[in-house]
Design a protein around this motif. Sequence first.
Motif, PDB file in Angstrom:
ATOM      1  N   GLY A  18       0.778  -1.242   0.000  1.00  0.00           N
ATOM      2  CA  GLY A  18       0.000   0.000   0.000  1.00  0.00           C
ATOM      3  C   GLY A  18       0.803   1.281   0.000  1.00  0.00           C
ATOM      4  N   PRO A  19       1.852   1.400  -0.827  1.00  0.00           N
ATOM      5  CA  PRO A  19       2.611   2.659  -0.862  1.00  0.00           C
ATOM      6  C   PRO A  19       1.716   3.812  -1.292  1.00  0.00           C
ATOM      7  CG  PRO A  19       3.124   1.320  -2.783  1.00  0.00           C
ATOM      8  CD  PRO A  19       2.302   0.466  -1.866  1.00  0.00           C
ATOM      9  N   GLY A  20       1.881   4.955  -0.645  1.00  0.00           N
ATOM     10  CA  GLY A  20       1.066   6.115  -0.991  1.00  0.00           C
ATOM     11  C   GLY A  20      -0.204   6.244  -0.188  1.00  0.00           C
ATOM     12  N   SER A  32       1.783   0.581   4.268  1.00  0.00           N
ATOM     13  CA  SER A  32       0.760   1.416   4.888  1.00  0.00           C
ATOM     14  C   SER A  32       0.117   0.722   6.083  1.00  0.00           C
ATOM     15  CB  SER A  32      -0.321   1.753   3.857  1.00  0.00           C
ATOM     16  OG  SER A  32      -1.431   2.370   4.468  1.00  0.00           O
ATOM     17  N   GLY A  33      -0.241   1.538   7.058  1.00  0.00           N
ATOM     18  CA  GLY A  33      -1.023   1.032   8.181  1.00  0.00           C
ATOM     19  C   GLY A  33      -2.481   0.863   7.839  1.00  0.00           C
ATOM     20  N   ASN A  34      -2.844   1.231   6.607  1.00  0.00           N
ATOM     21  CA  ASN A  34      -4.215   1.021   6.120  1.00  0.00           C
ATOM     22  C   ASN A  34      -4.227   0.134   4.872  1.00  0.00           C
ATOM     23  OD1 ASN A  34      -6.019   2.322   7.936  1.00  0.00           O
ATOM     24  ND2 ASN A  34      -5.353   4.313   7.161  1.00  0.00           N
ATOM     25  N   ASN A  35      -3.237  -0.753   4.749  1.00  0.00           N
ATOM     26  CA  ASN A  35      -3.318  -1.725   3.657  1.00  0.00           C
ATOM     27  C   ASN A  35      -4.326  -2.810   4.025  1.00  0.00           C
ATOM     28  OD1 ASN A  35      -1.975  -3.518   5.400  1.00  0.00           O
ATOM     29  ND2 ASN A  35       0.008  -3.244   4.398  1.00  0.00           N
ATOM     30  N   TYR A  36      -4.603  -3.707   3.092  1.00  0.00           N
ATOM     31  CA  TYR A  36      -5.704  -4.647   3.367  1.00  0.00           C
ATOM     32  C   TYR A  36      -5.406  -5.555   4.545  1.00  0.00           C
ATOM     33  CZ  TYR A  36      -3.671  -8.681   0.721  1.00  0.00           C
ATOM     34  OH  TYR A  36      -2.903  -9.735   0.257  1.00  0.00           O
ATOM     35  N   TRP A 227     -10.593   2.078  -7.857  1.00  0.00           N
ATOM     36  CA  TRP A 227      -9.923   1.497  -6.702  1.00  0.00           C
ATOM     37  C   TRP A 227      -8.400   1.556  -6.845  1.00  0.00           C
ATOM     38  CZ3 TRP A 227     -13.304  -3.529  -5.936  1.00  0.00           C
ATOM     39  CH2 TRP A 227     -14.558  -3.138  -5.394  1.00  0.00           C
ATOM     40  N   THR A 228      -7.927   2.162  -7.922  1.00  0.00           N
ATOM     41  CA  THR A 228      -6.499   2.332  -8.131  1.00  0.00           C
ATOM     42  C   THR A 228      -6.228   3.756  -8.599  1.00  0.00           C
ATOM     43  OG1 THR A 228      -6.684   1.503 -10.392  1.00  0.00           O
ATOM     44  CG2 THR A 228      -6.050  -0.093  -8.698  1.00  0.00           C
ATOM     45  N   THR A 229      -4.980   4.177  -8.464  1.00  0.00           N
ATOM     46  CA  THR A 229      -4.593   5.506  -8.912  1.00  0.00           C
ATOM     47  C   THR A 229      -4.283   5.498 -10.404  1.00  0.00           C
ATOM     48  OG1 THR A 229      -2.289   5.037  -8.344  1.00  0.00           O
ATOM     49  CG2 THR A 229      -3.635   6.131  -6.676  1.00  0.00           C
ATOM     50  N   ALA A 230      -4.360   6.678 -11.011  1.00  0.00           N
ATOM     51  CA  ALA A 230      -3.989   6.842 -12.411  1.00  0.00           C
ATOM     52  C   ALA A 230      -2.554   7.356 -12.485  1.00  0.00           C
ATOM     53  CB  ALA A 230      -4.962   7.802 -13.097  1.00  0.00           C
ATOM     54  N   TYR A 231      -2.207   8.001 -13.581  1.00  0.00           N
ATOM     55  CA  TYR A 231      -0.848   8.495 -13.773  1.00  0.00           C
ATOM     56  C   TYR A 231      -0.812  10.000 -13.567  1.00  0.00           C
ATOM     57  CZ  TYR A 231       3.770   9.151 -15.867  1.00  0.00           C
ATOM     58  OH  TYR A 231       5.081   9.483 -16.065  1.00  0.00           O
ATOM     59  N   SER A 232       0.355  10.485 -13.176  1.00  0.00           N
ATOM     60  CA  SER A 232       0.563  11.924 -13.061  1.00  0.00           C
ATOM     61  C   SER A 232       1.963  12.235 -13.515  1.00  0.00           C
ATOM     62  CB  SER A 232       0.372  12.386 -11.611  1.00  0.00           C
ATOM     63  OG  SER A 232       0.799  13.728 -11.463  1.00  0.00           O
ATOM     64  N   ARG A 233       2.119  13.357 -14.238  1.00  0.00           N
ATOM     65  CA  ARG A 233       3.446  13.756 -14.686  1.00  0.00           C
ATOM     66  C   ARG A 233       4.263  14.353 -13.547  1.00  0.00           C
ATOM     67  NH1 ARG A 233       3.557  16.951 -20.295  1.00  0.00           N
ATOM     68  NH2 ARG A 233       5.780  16.605 -19.857  1.00  0.00           N
ATOM     69  N   GLY A 234       3.607  14.692 -12.447  1.00  0.00           N
ATOM     70  CA  GLY A 234       4.329  15.253 -11.318  1.00  0.00           C
ATOM     71  C   GLY A 234       5.129  14.199 -10.583  1.00  0.00           C
ATOM     72  N   LEU A 235       5.928  14.652  -9.648  1.00  0.00           N
ATOM     73  CA  LEU A 235       6.706  13.723  -8.840  1.00  0.00           C
ATOM     74  C   LEU A 235       5.774  12.858  -8.004  1.00  0.00           C
ATOM     75  CD1 LEU A 235       9.577  16.049  -7.583  1.00  0.00           C
ATOM     76  CD2 LEU A 235       9.712  14.334  -9.383  1.00  0.00           C
ATOM     77  N   ASN A 248      -5.605   2.516  -4.243  1.00  0.00           N
ATOM     78  CA  ASN A 248      -5.863   3.665  -3.382  1.00  0.00           C
ATOM     79  C   ASN A 248      -6.544   3.163  -2.109  1.00  0.00           C
ATOM     80  OD1 ASN A 248      -8.569   3.241  -4.068  1.00  0.00           O
ATOM     81  ND2 ASN A 248      -8.582   4.845  -5.635  1.00  0.00           N
ATOM     82  N   ALA A 249      -6.927   4.082  -1.235  1.00  0.00           N
ATOM     83  CA  ALA A 249      -7.524   3.669   0.045  1.00  0.00           C
ATOM     84  C   ALA A 249      -8.819   2.896  -0.165  1.00  0.00           C
ATOM     85  CB  ALA A 249      -7.756   4.895   0.925  1.00  0.00           C
ATOM     86  N   ALA A 250      -9.627   3.324  -1.134  1.00  0.00           N
ATOM     87  CA  ALA A 250     -10.876   2.615  -1.414  1.00  0.00           C
ATOM     88  C   ALA A 250     -10.601   1.202  -1.928  1.00  0.00           C
ATOM     89  CB  ALA A 250     -11.709   3.399  -2.431  1.00  0.00           C
TER      90      ALA A 250
END
Length: 265
Positions: A18-20, A32-36, A227-235, A248-250
């Motif tokens: 659960g990184p992020g 993460s402390g909120n992974n499954y 339920w997952t993140t997309a892409y971002s050009r940012g860091l 993601n958390a959901a």
Amino acid sequence: MIPPGSRYVALGSSFAAGPGINPIVDRPAGRSGNNYAHLVAAELGLELTDVTYSGATTAHVLDTQQDNAPPQLDALTPDTRLVTITVGGNDLDYIGTFIRGSFLNTVAKPASIFGRRVANRIRARVSYLKEDAEYAAVADALTTVVERTRERAPEARVLLVDYLTLVGPSTRPRLDVPLNEEQLPSVAMMADGLAAAFAKAAAATGADLVTASAASRDHAIGSPTPWTTAYSRGLFSPLTGFVPYHPNAAGMRAVADLVVETLRA
């Protein structure tokens, strides 16, 4: 059902760690402390030992040290009563291919010769990973993970938990999914091959199979409730709350619910 207070060991890679997802409880692992695993342990009152580690392969679970972390199977003991396993994607460089392809597509104009060459290299790499032998190797490795788990924890219930779907019916090429119409199906086929490897290993070992992949098809990138993140050009960073193409958390909550449902069934 696993009795409250029982020992639960979670094994796996970033889709389990659960990184992020805040709070991060182990920075090197991106855990993460909120992974499954944490959510399941809290709901069922289990004593959790979570050794999931971002970037882990099946070798890191079986017998290979990762950074300063010992092989994950070392966490198992005879009194373990539940083990969840989510690993194998890094054996195929599944997410790595997706992220690199997205990055290169954002910096190379598709109409340029360079852009076409980049796209061709990405497609060639993905096509190579669709060879049956690649997926068979993952299925065999997962089978070995289950078998070694049972040797160390013979009384444990073992659950193979496959990967959340990234590319589903609602996923289209766009800024936050910068792959073209030819590349996206290849990524989806890789995901199908990975899910099939989990199913093959479950059939070979009799382990329970939690099909997060099937449950999340309508929650892929581009859906109203991803339920997952997309892409971002940012860091991006596992410590700043965003990692592309990961649960993601959901999504973690949904996988935890699937695990609990399987255990109660």
